[in-house]
Design a protein around this motif. Structure first.
Motif, PDB file in Angstrom:
ATOM      1  N   GLU A 149      48.151  35.487  52.086  1.00  0.00           N
ATOM      2  CA  GLU A 149      47.446  37.107  51.816  1.00  0.00           C
ATOM      3  C   GLU A 149      47.149  37.173  50.302  1.00  0.00           C
ATOM      4  O   GLU A 149      48.243  37.046  49.753  1.00  0.00           O
ATOM      5  CB  GLU A 149      48.324  38.013  52.636  1.00  0.00           C
ATOM      6  N   VAL A 150      46.062  37.891  49.851  1.00  0.00           N
ATOM      7  CA  VAL A 150      46.036  38.197  48.818  1.00  0.00           C
ATOM      8  C   VAL A 150      46.234  39.920  48.702  1.00  0.00           C
ATOM      9  O   VAL A 150      45.215  40.602  49.434  1.00  0.00           O
ATOM     10  CB  VAL A 150      44.836  38.207  48.139  1.00  0.00           C
ATOM     11  N   LEU A 151      47.388  40.216  48.142  1.00  0.00           N
ATOM     12  CA  LEU A 151      47.347  41.794  48.124  1.00  0.00           C
ATOM     13  C   LEU A 151      47.143  42.383  46.685  1.00  0.00           C
ATOM     14  O   LEU A 151      47.559  41.856  45.649  1.00  0.00           O
ATOM     15  CB  LEU A 151      48.929  42.081  48.151  1.00  0.00           C
ATOM     16  N   GLY A 152      46.070  43.296  46.836  1.00  0.00           N
ATOM     17  CA  GLY A 152      45.540  43.774  45.480  1.00  0.00           C
ATOM     18  C   GLY A 152      46.520  44.993  45.119  1.00  0.00           C
ATOM     19  O   GLY A 152      46.861  45.942  45.957  1.00  0.00           O
ATOM     20  N   ILE A 153      46.843  45.054  43.653  1.00  0.00           N
ATOM     21  CA  ILE A 153      47.518  46.245  43.135  1.00  0.00           C
ATOM     22  C   ILE A 153      46.521  46.850  42.156  1.00  0.00           C
ATOM     23  O   ILE A 153      46.033  46.338  41.090  1.00  0.00           O
ATOM     24  CB  ILE A 153      48.659  45.690  42.534  1.00  0.00           C
ATOM     25  N   ALA A 154      46.043  48.062  42.491  1.00  0.00           N
ATOM     26  CA  ALA A 154      44.985  48.645  41.839  1.00  0.00           C
ATOM     27  C   ALA A 154      45.711  50.278  41.368  1.00  0.00           C
ATOM     28  O   ALA A 154      46.683  50.887  41.541  1.00  0.00           O
ATOM     29  CB  ALA A 154      43.868  49.255  42.709  1.00  0.00           C
TER      30      ALA A 154
ATOM     31  N   VAL B 119      50.057  38.257  44.680  1.00  0.00           N
ATOM     32  CA  VAL B 119      49.579  39.449  44.286  1.00  0.00           C
ATOM     33  C   VAL B 119      49.230  39.590  43.157  1.00  0.00           C
ATOM     34  O   VAL B 119      49.519  39.077  42.269  1.00  0.00           O
ATOM     35  CB  VAL B 119      51.472  40.082  44.083  1.00  0.00           C
ATOM     36  N   PHE B 120      47.877  40.323  43.207  1.00  0.00           N
ATOM     37  CA  PHE B 120      46.732  40.342  42.283  1.00  0.00           C
ATOM     38  C   PHE B 120      46.622  41.928  41.820  1.00  0.00           C
ATOM     39  O   PHE B 120      46.293  42.603  42.265  1.00  0.00           O
ATOM     40  CB  PHE B 120      45.557  39.905  42.739  1.00  0.00           C
ATOM     41  N   ILE B 121      46.900  41.867  40.383  1.00  0.00           N
ATOM     42  CA  ILE B 121      46.998  43.145  39.540  1.00  0.00           C
ATOM     43  C   ILE B 121      45.920  42.928  38.591  1.00  0.00           C
ATOM     44  O   ILE B 121      45.894  42.095  37.822  1.00  0.00           O
ATOM     45  CB  ILE B 121      48.315  43.274  38.896  1.00  0.00           C
ATOM     46  N   SER B 122      45.236  44.056  38.513  1.00  0.00           N
ATOM     47  CA  SER B 122      44.019  44.147  37.475  1.00  0.00           C
ATOM     48  C   SER B 122      43.499  45.542  37.714  1.00  0.00           C
ATOM     49  O   SER B 122      43.477  46.407  38.714  1.00  0.00           O
ATOM     50  CB  SER B 122      42.838  43.211  38.464  1.00  0.00           C
ATOM     51  N   SER B 123      43.138  45.802  36.273  1.00  0.00           N
ATOM     52  CA  SER B 123      42.532  47.122  35.960  1.00  0.00           C
ATOM     53  C   SER B 123      41.196  47.086  36.085  1.00  0.00           C
ATOM     54  O   SER B 123      40.385  47.982  36.246  1.00  0.00           O
ATOM     55  CB  SER B 123      42.779  47.350  34.567  1.00  0.00           C
TER      56      SER B 123
END
Length: 526
Positions: free
Chosen positions: A311-316, A480-484
């Motif tokens: 799973e790719v969990l996005g953190i926005a 876990v993918f964190i991006s602005s």
């Protein structure tokens, strides 16, 4: 969606029709401010008006020009063009000291006082009252302490000023910095991210102080990334974007969605990026990692989340929302003071990153140049670092093993370098980032945390990294993918955890749009 009187599309400038302006002139006014570095404009025709007895929020995304404008205003940088006036008289401070003498002081995010000195010494360093012939001899310590107590009492703080500053909390140190600024400034106080290290109770106390100072007629500039704090304390808002002023509004006339739209430069319309085809995910499988009420005082409110293999969990979230703080807690760089963490259903506690690595967790940090690459080491050495740390010095990776490892990832990730022996500092940002990903893939992690992996790299390199993320998930790795960059998050995430003001405000399913994310950020939350 648009707030009353707010112009958020294009670069329209909306003047604030304040009834008190007819009777009150600005205490500080900036007109047509320009600033360039090496011929590249950073500020373009910026205007700012501050009135006595107001708290004025200065808003904008990272790189909008807020810090540069403050530095021009306080004499750190000289303006390339434009005019500044204080009480109607032209000013051009050549240093922060000159600005202070004019009545303009700044309190920065990091308290720049001396922890090994007393509170009173910090407040009067460089301007101690003296006694003796022509007041040129001994420092009058009794007077130092008396004046320090008086200044602190002005903001409602009553502490022992003879104690070391380091013996007090960050919140108290922040108050001391404000009191010191008041001692050398009586007209304008600039607060640059003053709440970044404070918890909710400390923020509340700070705001009580700001309201008290506003009542005394002080003009206060408040720079923050926390939307709820803007509306809790600010009277007016000026928004910068790409070095230009977008507009100026009463806080009551500019809702959160309109504010975000002004910062972004577009309305929250329906034509936002939709995700690409994502790898199939078994919804019924158990979580690889679970966080339950995980948090750290002053850094991150208790948060629940889970992520499964593949799973790719996005953190926005906007800048300052708590994304990096979450990554650091999950990787053991910071220790939570509440909640728990589970791996495969078993509770774990990370005291160091080594504990996380042993559980198969890897982190590519946000600050690639300072926390990621070792610029003077070769591509080979940089890629081998994490695996060597995982194995320990008793199982040293030979030069041949390092070379084979580096060559494999240079080929598989398409890292463009003349040689694996090239110093990594000579590579482009995108290739440095791919080498950092290679470093952690070499440890064969089960969960890879990517904090802003596409920041500062070109479009082609971004696409390559996004594609690689999907490949890793398809191979069973949790990411876990964190991006602005909200468009990036919605393109690759199976689910999106949305943060605002260092707390989780909701989750969105895969297939959500950028505007769905922004709407959740802007919504009213308890």
């Amino acid at each position: 969606m648009q707030a009353h009187g707010a112009t958020t599309s294009g670069i329209g400038v909306d003047r604030v029709g304040m009834s008190e302006e007819a009777a009150t002139a600005p205490v500080l006014e900036l007109r047509g401010i320009h600033k360039s570095f090496a011929g590249i404009p950073v500020l373009k025709d910026v205007e700012l008006r501050l009135y006595p007895g107001e708290i004025h929020a200065l808003m904008g995304q990272n790189g909008a020009g807020k810090s540069t404008l403050i530095k021009v205003l306080t004499g750190v940088f000289g303006a390339s063009g434009g005019e500044m006036a204080l009480d109607g008289s032209p000013i051009r401070p050549g240093s922060p000291l000159e600005a202070q003498k004019l009545g303009i002081s700044t309190v920065y995010q990091e308290v720049n006082l001396c922890p090994n000195l007393s509170v009173a010494e910090n407040m009067f360093a460089g301007r101690y009252p003296r006694r003796g012939a022509a007041q040129a001899f001994r420092i009058d310590w009794a007077e130092v302490n008396r004046r320090a107590e008086s200044l602190l009492a002005r903001i409602g703080l009553h502490i022992d000023v003879t104690r070391l500053l380091s013996s007090y909390s960050v919140a108290v140190q922040q108050m001391v910095a404000i009191a010191r600024a008041l001692g050398v400034s009586s007209k304008v106080l600039i607060l640059d991210e003053p709440t970044s290290s404070l918890d909710d109770d400390e923020v509340h106390k700070l705001f009580e102080v700001l309201r008290r100072l506003r009542g005394e007629g002080l003009a206060i500039v408040f720079v923050t990334h926390f939307l709820n704090q803007v509306y809790a304390v600010s009277d007016r808002i000026t928004v910068l974007r790409n070095g230009s002023r977008v507009g100026e509004w009463r806080a009551a006339d500019l809702g959160p969605q309109a504010l975000i739209a002004a910062m972004l430069g577009r309305e929250l319309a329906a034509q936002s990026s939709r995700p690409t085809a994502l790898p199939a995910l078994d919804e019924g499988q158990p979580a690889l990692l679970e966080a339950e009420g995980l948090g750290q005082s002053g850094q991150l409110q208790p948060i629940d989340l889970r992520v499964r293999a593949g799973e790719v969990l996005g953190i926005a979230g906007l800048l300052g929302a708590g994304r990096t703080e979450l990554a650091r807690l999950l990787f053991g760089l910071e220790s939570p003071d509440r909640g728990l963490l589970r791996i495969d259903g078993r509770e774990v506690r990370f005291t160091t990153p080594a504990d996380a690595i042993r559980q198969g967790i890897a982190l590519c940090p946000e600050e690639r140049k300072t926390d990621g690459i070792v610029a003077d080491l070769s591509v080979r050495e940089n890629i081998a670092l994490a695996l060597q740390a995982q194995r320990g010095m008793r199982r040293f990776l030979s030069h041949a093993e390092q070379s084979a490892l580096a060559e494999r990832f240079v080929e598989s990730l398409g890292i463009k370098t003349a040689s694996i022996e090239t110093p990594i500092g000579l590579l482009s940002g995108g290739n440095q980032q791919k080498a950092m990903i290679a470093r952690w893939l070499a440890t064969e992690p089960r969960l890879l945390i990517l904090d802003e992996p596409t920041r500062g790299i070109d479009v082609a390199a971004k696409q390559e990294i996004m594609t690689q993320i999907l490949r890793l998930a398809e191979g069973g790795m949790a990411v876990v993918f964190i991006s602005s960059e909200m468009g990036e998050v919605v393109r690759v995430a199976h689910r999106i955890v949305v943060l605002r003001d260092r707390r989780k405000v909701g989750e969105l399913p895969g297939g959500s749009s950028e505007d769905d994310v922004y709407a959740l950020i802007a919504a009213e939350h308890d």
